[in-house]
Structure formats: structure tokens, C-alpha cells
Motif scaffolding. Structure first.
Motif, PDB file in Angstrom:
ATOM      1  N   GLN A  16       0.851  -1.187   0.000  1.00 52.96           N
ATOM      2  CA  GLN A  16       0.000   0.000   0.000  1.00 52.96           C
ATOM      3  C   GLN A  16       0.890   1.242   0.000  1.00 52.96           C
ATOM      4  O   GLN A  16       2.018   1.209   0.470  1.00 52.96           O
ATOM      5  N   THR A  17       0.353   2.342  -0.518  1.00 50.88           N
ATOM      6  CA  THR A  17       1.092   3.595  -0.538  1.00 50.88           C
ATOM      7  C   THR A  17       0.262   4.683   0.115  1.00 50.88           C
ATOM      8  O   THR A  17      -0.910   4.850  -0.203  1.00 50.88           O
ATOM      9  N   ASN A  18       0.882   5.421   1.029  1.00 43.41           N
ATOM     10  CA  ASN A  18       0.254   6.588   1.622  1.00 43.41           C
ATOM     11  C   ASN A  18       0.697   7.772   0.777  1.00 43.41           C
ATOM     12  O   ASN A  18       1.857   8.185   0.837  1.00 43.41           O
ATOM     13  N   ASN A  19      -0.217   8.290  -0.029  1.00 36.84           N
ATOM     14  CA  ASN A  19       0.135   9.375  -0.938  1.00 36.84           C
ATOM     15  C   ASN A  19       0.416  10.679  -0.210  1.00 36.84           C
ATOM     16  O   ASN A  19       1.207  11.487  -0.670  1.00 36.84           O
ATOM     17  N   LYS A  24       5.415   3.731   1.806  1.00 40.30           N
ATOM     18  CA  LYS A  24       4.726   2.464   1.603  1.00 40.30           C
ATOM     19  C   LYS A  24       4.490   1.807   2.951  1.00 40.30           C
ATOM     20  O   LYS A  24       5.257   2.000   3.884  1.00 40.30           O
ATOM     21  N   TYR A  25       3.420   1.026   3.036  1.00 39.85           N
ATOM     22  CA  TYR A  25       3.107   0.308   4.263  1.00 39.85           C
ATOM     23  C   TYR A  25       2.386  -0.985   3.905  1.00 39.85           C
ATOM     24  O   TYR A  25       1.938  -1.176   2.774  1.00 39.85           O
ATOM     25  N   SER A  27      -0.753  -3.650   4.855  1.00 39.92           N
ATOM     26  CA  SER A  27      -2.055  -3.704   5.509  1.00 39.92           C
ATOM     27  C   SER A  27      -2.258  -5.095   6.110  1.00 39.92           C
ATOM     28  O   SER A  27      -1.481  -6.021   5.857  1.00 39.92           O
ATOM     29  N   LYS A 115       8.606   2.290   8.281  1.00 43.08           N
ATOM     30  CA  LYS A 115       8.379   2.929   6.990  1.00 43.08           C
ATOM     31  C   LYS A 115       9.396   2.419   5.985  1.00 43.08           C
ATOM     32  O   LYS A 115      10.507   2.060   6.335  1.00 43.08           O
TER      33      LYS A 115
END
Length: 195
Positions: A16-19, A24-25, A27, A115
Motif C-alpha cells: 500500500q502507498t500513503n500518498n 509504503k506500508y 495492511s 516505513k
């Protein structure tokens, strides 16, 4: 398959990417997808329960690995915010549940949830950025203190449990990572449940 083998072989990518934060992380779903092929004859059960403490609502998730004879569990906690803009109550509970489940799985499978240092690297070589594991959250700290007290641990027993959870890295609760804290909370919760 034994837990230590699963822990060694498990590769849970950060899918997943936190924009907003540009990192990236992984889930809960990423972890489950990665672990299922490694389970063999084992079964994995992840469950939630709601705990109310004062005027706050917490989701306690428990991840349990069964091998047919033995079971090992780890717990993760997440606090529901009083309100969250753009979310109804069921979405708030669902988000807290996903977060708690992720940290229960992190604790069970010894996943360090840091992170991704390579998120900003666009070249062919890895970025040379040192990452640090996230520290114990206030919710985890409150849960650990409450459970250690409920278990009737002496101060020495509490220190031994913290030392065990950190693989002898520290004796101080404040110096645990989120993963180590989840491991400690799961361990102490088992002692409370067995009493």
C-alpha cells in the motif's frame, strides 16, 4: 509448520502507498495474503472484541495460530476516535479493527512495521536511509500497564516480561517498539485469561 519457521519464511511486502505521507506500508490484508501459503496444516484465526475503558472504545484484535495441538496468540489494540471526518460509526470501528488486527498479526509473526526507506528512491540502487522501528504507542503503553497490573505481576516480573518481549534489548516499557509491545501485550493477556 511451527511458528518460528513461518516467522522466518514470511515475506509480507508493503503493498500500500500513503500518498499524503509518501511512504509504503503493509495492511492486514497484505500480511494475510503472504502468510496463507505458509500455514500448511496450521490454522490462523483473527478475531475482534470491543473494550470500553472510561469513555473510550478500544478494539482488541487477537491473532491465534493453531497447529492441531498447540495455539499461540498475540493481541493488538486500537482506539476508536470520538469522530472522524467523512466516516460513519461503522467505518470508524472497521478502521480501528483493521489497525488492531494488523498489529496483532505483526506481534504474532514478528513483523517489524517500519516505513519503507526506498519510497523516494527513483534510481537503481537502494536508498541509504536508516529506518527506525516505530515506538510503543500510548494506547499500547496503557494496555500493557493495565494488563501487567491485572496479571498481578511484581515489578521484577514486569521487567522480565519487557526484557523477553524485546529479546533482551531493553528493560524499559517506553523503549519497546510497537511490535515488541504487541508481543508483550499478547503474552500478559494470556496470563490474565489463564488466571
Amino acid at each position: 509448520m511451527k511458528l518460528n519457521i513461518i516467522q522466518q519464511k514470511l515475506k509480507a511486502p508493503k503493498g500500500q502507498t500513503n500518498n499524503f505521507g509518501k511512504y509504503k506500508y503493509r495492511s492486514c490484508e497484505d500480511i494475510l495474503e503472504a502468510v496463507k501459503p505458509l500455514l500448511g496444516e496450521c490454522s490462523l484465526v483473527v478475531s475482534d472484541e470491543i473494550e470500553v475503558r472510561g469513555d473510550r472504545v478500544y478494539v482488541k484484535a487477537t491473532a491465534t495460530l493453531h497447529d492441531g495441538e498447540n495455539a499461540v496468540s498475540a493481541c493488538g489494540f486500537a482506539r476508536e476516535p470520538q469522530t472522524k471526518k467523512g466516516m460513519d460509526e461503522s467505518q470508524i470501528t472497521g478502521a480501528a479493527s483493521s489497525y488492531a488486527r494488523k498489529y496483532a498479526l505483526n506481534g504474532l509473526f514478528a513483523i517489524d512495521d517500519t516505513k519503507d526507506a526506498d519510497h523516494s528512491n527513483t534510481g537503481n540502487t537502494p536508498a541509504k536511509v536508516e529506518t527506525q522501528a516505530a515506538g510503543i504507542t500510548q494506547t499500547q503503553k496503557a494496555s500493557a500497564v493495565s494488563l501487567i497490573s491485572a496479571a498481578g505481576f511484581t515489578p521484577e516480573q514486569g521487567i522480565k516480561a519487557i526484557t523477553w518481549a524485546s529479546n533482551a534489548r531493553t528493560k524499559l516499557l517506553d523503549e519497546l517498539t510497537t511490535v515488541e509491545a504487541a508481543k508483550l501485550i499478547g503474552f500478559v493477556q494470556q496470563k490474565v485469561d489463564a488466571a
